[in-house]
Design an enzyme around this catalytic site. Sequence first.
Site, short mmCIF file in Angstrom:
data_model
loop_
_atom_site.label_atom_id
_atom_site.label_comp_id
_atom_site.label_asym_id
_atom_site.label_seq_id
_atom_site.Cartn_x
_atom_site.Cartn_y
_atom_site.Cartn_z
N CYS A 14 0.79 -1.01 0.27
CA CYS A 14 -0.01 -0.18 -0.44
C CYS A 14 1.17 1.32 -0.03
CB CYS A 14 -0.84 0.61 1.05
SG CYS A 14 -0.04 -0.23 2.56
N ASN A 17 2.61 1.45 4.11
CA ASN A 17 3.58 0.47 5.21
C ASN A 17 2.07 0.20 6.07
OD1 ASN A 17 5.79 -1.83 5.74
ND2 ASN A 17 3.71 -2.70 4.69
N CYS A 19 -0.75 0.61 7.55
CA CYS A 19 -3.04 0.29 7.27
C CYS A 19 -2.81 -0.71 6.88
CB CYS A 19 -3.18 1.68 7.73
SG CYS A 19 -3.55 3.56 7.73
N ARG A 20 -3.09 -0.75 5.10
CA ARG A 20 -3.97 -1.56 4.43
C ARG A 20 -2.93 -2.59 4.43
NH1 ARG A 20 -5.85 2.21 -0.81
NH2 ARG A 20 -4.09 2.93 -0.09
N SER A 21 -1.89 -2.97 4.27
CA SER A 21 -0.86 -3.86 3.77
C SER A 21 -0.83 -3.99 4.68
CB SER A 21 0.16 -2.98 2.96
OG SER A 21 1.22 -2.22 3.85
N ASP A 130 -7.73 3.50 0.97
CA ASP A 130 -7.31 3.77 2.50
C ASP A 130 -7.70 4.22 3.28
OD1 ASP A 130 -5.32 4.95 4.24
OD2 ASP A 130 -4.32 5.76 2.11
#
Length: 164
Positions: A14, A17, A19-21, A130
């Site tokens: 993401c 690196n 939050c999402r990933s 995000d």
Amino acid sequence: MAAPTKKKSVLFICLGNICRSTMAEGIFQHLVKTNGLGDKWQIDSAALGDWHNGVPPDDRTMRTLKKNGIKDYKHLGRQITKSDFHDFDVIFGMDEDNMSELNEIKPRSFRSKLLLLGECDPDGELIIEDPYYGNNIKDFEKVYEQCYRACNNFLQNSEKFISS
């Protein structure tokens, strides 16, 4: 004696690196461990930018993972490297901007398959937005739900996604 089986490998990407990933990585690690497949997978996450190198995931990411029973996840942010495109079977981006940037920075020849994580979502939600800029923990919970569905489906059907 049979040769050792090569581990399957996945990298979640993401923007930063944190939050999402990292959410996807924590979920996928948990699913792999729960299914007794820890010795069969190499799992990591990385950022497109270098803003959060060496930084742990966002507190809201960690709270959401813990709320869902994932209490042992640890990671320090890092930026994607050219070698990642050779080291991983699949590199998952979270949205169109991630995919566009991955396509811009990829080496001329590479072996990784580049996919949106949402392509594995059985509910068909392609884009994982995000949650960083909002102040609502519900945004992180939505990311968790999307990542969980997609990661679980990817794990159950990894051969199809890796080889297709």
